[in-house]
Scaffold this motif. Structure first.
Motif, mmCIF file in Angstrom:
data_model
loop_
_atom_site.group_PDB
_atom_site.id
_atom_site.type_symbol
_atom_site.label_atom_id
_atom_site.label_comp_id
_atom_site.label_asym_id
_atom_site.label_seq_id
_atom_site.Cartn_x
_atom_site.Cartn_y
_atom_site.Cartn_z
ATOM 1 N N CYS A 226 -7.055 -9.212 23.424
ATOM 2 C CA CYS A 226 -5.675 -9.701 22.964
ATOM 3 C C CYS A 226 -5.537 -11.200 23.126
ATOM 4 O O CYS A 226 -5.537 -11.841 24.353
ATOM 5 C CB CYS A 226 -4.553 -9.066 23.427
ATOM 6 N N ASN A 227 -5.287 -11.936 22.158
ATOM 7 C CA ASN A 227 -4.848 -13.504 22.149
ATOM 8 C C ASN A 227 -3.748 -13.733 22.818
ATOM 9 O O ASN A 227 -3.595 -14.575 23.509
ATOM 10 C CB ASN A 227 -5.027 -14.028 20.594
ATOM 11 N N VAL A 228 -2.518 -12.849 22.364
ATOM 12 C CA VAL A 228 -1.131 -13.316 22.842
ATOM 13 C C VAL A 228 -1.174 -13.112 24.424
ATOM 14 O O VAL A 228 -0.603 -14.133 24.968
ATOM 15 C CB VAL A 228 -0.233 -12.365 22.141
ATOM 16 N N PHE A 229 -1.805 -12.170 25.152
ATOM 17 C CA PHE A 229 -1.601 -12.245 26.518
ATOM 18 C C PHE A 229 -2.208 -13.740 27.236
ATOM 19 O O PHE A 229 -1.587 -14.254 27.922
ATOM 20 C CB PHE A 229 -2.719 -10.963 26.873
ATOM 21 N N VAL B 217 4.437 -8.962 25.789
ATOM 22 C CA VAL B 217 4.227 -7.994 24.742
ATOM 23 C C VAL B 217 3.550 -8.804 23.446
ATOM 24 O O VAL B 217 3.795 -10.110 23.262
ATOM 25 C CB VAL B 217 5.731 -7.766 24.086
ATOM 26 N N CYS B 218 2.470 -8.232 22.922
ATOM 27 C CA CYS B 218 1.986 -8.856 21.681
ATOM 28 C C CYS B 218 2.371 -7.982 20.374
ATOM 29 O O CYS B 218 2.009 -6.934 20.246
ATOM 30 C CB CYS B 218 0.430 -8.359 21.991
ATOM 31 N N GLN B 219 2.949 -8.690 19.705
ATOM 32 C CA GLN B 219 3.527 -8.132 18.440
ATOM 33 C C GLN B 219 2.564 -8.949 17.247
ATOM 34 O O GLN B 219 2.960 -8.849 16.121
ATOM 35 C CB GLN B 219 4.947 -8.433 18.001
HETATM 36 ZN ZN LIG Z 1 -2.905 -8.912 20.759
#
Ligand SMILES: [Zn+2]
Ligand SMILES: [Zn+2]
Length: 644
Positions: A437-440, A404-406
């Protein structure tokens, strides 16, 4: 004569000939100090015969660099000296002490009337102010007189040095028409000699200047190094093995004031391009320094021609697409590693480099930096595919893994942000690449095997030179991954990670061609002066990155999606079937980024791999590099109708 007898006679003759040359060489050059002034009436004078440097062409035969004839005028030292004394009304003590000069200045002018004629006539024929000619004369005289004083002091007697019997260039770069007017009326120009000299011309001006390089004069230290090496070579060759390569004894090495390749292929292929200078041995009498006869002459050997892999048209379009942006564009053949274009901005004009050099080298934009191979920068998101390959291959993630990217994630007490502050929500790899997406990738990095990740990066050539045949390539940097936080930064192409555009284009070529890390090169072939091919370039592609077909499929599909629905959509790239990845690398300064776009085209039948880098821009990768990519595509595929 039987072939055998002919051979014997020929060998005897050759040996005899070589002995003379070696002896002359020893007397004149190696032991010249010892023999300086030994004969006041006769000496052997060697006179260089300039070799033509090989030309440089693009892959279609367009001329990129060629030697043209330039002409210098040299004047006998004696004539220079007396014109200088008479017109500058300056004293040269060793002259004024001569018996004949102890009278008045007028007497001096009387006694050297003839020696002075050249000044008036050269000045008139070439419309050069006498003052300029005298200035140049002065420089030569200061040098020679200083040398003479040193030699005489060392020997404790008056000595005639070789330079006093030489001709010295005082007029440079005379046009052909003007030089003819001097040459046809030799009797009006006593003591003057025309020296043809090859001059390097770059007819396409600034085009591909970083690939071509330029020519520059040898410095004193360089010349000394070259001539020492040459003397050693000659001595060794004459002492040991006469049969092997002895013909080079008849040629000359570099001369003082020679130009050599600096930068680019002019430097990298100097040995092939330069050719061999010939030599004329003249016997001169020192009474009036007239040439008595030519003893022997060895004509010069022309250098080899270079054909580059560059396509001038693609190169011109790449440079145009780059425009005024600081940065680089590379287009490479996906399968062979042939570089079709390599643009770096700002550039320079190799034709005027000798005038511009000082000014250009002080600019903060560094026009001599070939950003395509020397700019080592964080690659940003275009590096994420290596993270993905590494994670998929050691099964840290699969295509069903989601995070989950918040807008951010934490590790210990550090916050790692996505570029989208609102976040991407629940996201899988198939979306994480197109939407970048960086968070992934942060989350992926937490479970990655750091050692494998490092090795995958190395396998793709990160932090290593590609070995391209252009000098001064930078290797970039692949940091050792010591902590999880560090790995998270590297996973999105930041941190201490540094890559060159050339490394990046090779990675994307490998994805397109199934894993071969091609050997990027700009040399297509050499030809000799008659046009025969001497050697075609055959690269060895030793490095094959073994990728599972399933992993490769996932990566390729998501790269296609970048253009169809991701960060590079609606930019008119779909019609060209571009697959690629945008990147935005932080510079550390807020609001200043490096924008990247790397990929291959067309995705179903890859032909070209490309990389676009724009340094220090406020925009994100896609916004800045996208339109430039579009311009580049119209140049690569002029046959495709633009639909948008
Ligand atoms: Zn992201
Ligand atoms: Zn005089």
């Amino acid at each position: 004569m039987s072939p055998f007898r002919f051979k014997v006679v020929f060998m005897v003759f050759l040996l005899f000939f070589l002995c003379i040359v070696v002896r002359l060489f020893q007397l004149q050059i190696i032991e010249s100090d010892k023999y300086r002034g030994i004969s006041k009436t006769r000496r052997i004078h060697t006179y260089p015969l300039e070799a033509v440097r090989g030309s440089i062409f693009d892959r279609n035969g367009t001329v990129l660099a060629v030697d043209q004839h330039a002409f210098d005028l040299s004047v006998k030292y004696k004539n220079l000296l007396y014109s200088y004394i008479v017109h500058r009304k300056k004293e040269i003590s060793r002259i004024s002490e001569l018996e004949i000069h102890k009278k008045t200045k007028e007497a001096c002018i009387e006694c050297h009337k003839e020696e002075d004629v050249w000044l008036e006539n050269v000045s008139e024929a070439l419309s050069i102010p006498k003052k300029d000619l005298l200035d140049n004369s002065e420089q030569v005289i200061m040098k020679v007189e200083r040398l003479k004083r040193i030699v005489e002091r060392r020997n404790g007697r008056s000595i005639l040095v070789k330079e006093e019997t030489d001709f010295h260039p005082v007029v440079f770069d005379v046009s052909l028409e003007k030089i003819i007017s001097v040459d046809v009326k030799k009797e009006d120009f006593p003591g003057v000699r025309v020296n043809p000299r090859p001059k390097r011309i770059y007819p396409q001006q600034r085009l591909a200047s970083h690939i071509l390089g330029y020519m520059g004069k040898l410095t004193d230290e360089e010349w000394k190094m070259h001539s020492d090496r040459w003397n050693d070579f000659i001595l060794n060759a004459s002492l040991s093995d006469m049969s092997e390569d002895s013909s080079s004894l008849l040629y000359d090495g570099y001369a003082k004031d020679d130009c050599v390749g600096r930068f680019g292929v002019e430097l990298y292929y100097e040995e092939e391009l330069r050719g061999l200078r010939g030599k004329r041995f003249e016997e001169i009498t020192c009474v009036n320094t007239e040439i008595k006869k030519v003893v022997l002459e060895r004509p010069p050997l022309q250098g080899n021609n270079l054909y580059l892999t560059i396509d001038s048209q693609i190169q011109a379009c790449s440079e145009e697409a780059l425009g005024k942006h600081l940065g680089a564009i590379i287009v490479m053949d996906t399968w062979t590693g042939e570089i079709l274009s390599m643009a770096s901005n700002p550039d320079f004009n190799p034709n005027t480099i000798n005038n511009d050099f000082q000014e250009l080298s002080t600019l903060s934009s560094k026009p001599f930096l070939n950003r395509a191979i020397q700019g080592a920068l964080p690659p940003g998101s275009i590096f994420k595919i290596i993270t993905a390959i590494s994670a998929l291959s050691d099964q840290s993630i699969d295509t069903r893994s989601s995070f989950v990217c918040q807008g951010f994630t934490n590790y210990k007490n550090i916050i790692f942000r996505c570029w989208s502050q609102y976040g991407h929500g629940l996201i899988t790899l198939q979306d994480a690449i197109p939407y970048s997406c960086n968070v992934f990738f942060f989350e992926t990095a937490k479970s990655l095997k750091q050692e494998n990740f490092y090795l995958w990066s190395k396998k793709f050539g990160i932090g290593e030179k590609t070995g391209i045949d252009i000098p001064y390539e930078k290797e970039g940097n692949m940091p050792k991954l010591k902590t999880t936080a560090m790995t998270m930064n590297v996973a999105i192409g930041q941190g201490a990670l540094l890559t060159t555009p050339l490394q990046c284009v090779r990675i994307y070529a490998a994805l397109a061609n199934g894993g071969t890390l091609v050997y990027p090169h700009v040399l297509l072939k050499f030809t000799d002066s008659r046009g025969g091919t001497i050697q075609a370039f055959r690269p060895e592609n030793k490095n094959k990155v073994v990728l599972s077909p399933a992993v490769l499929d996932i990566i390729r599909n998501s790269l296609q999606d970048v253009v169809i629905r991701g960060t590079a959509k609606n930019m008119g790239l779909e019609v060209y079937k571009v697959a690629g990845k945008t990147g935005t690398a932080e510079t550390g300064k807020k609001g200043v980024n490096h924008a990247w776009f790397a990929g291959y085209v067309p995705y179903d039948k890859p032909r070209y791999s490309f990389v676009i880098l724009i340094e220090h821009t406020s925009g994100h990768g896609g916004e800045v590099a996208g339109p430039i990519a579009r311009k580049l595509m119209t140049a690569l595929f002029p046959e495709i109708e633009q639909s948008s």
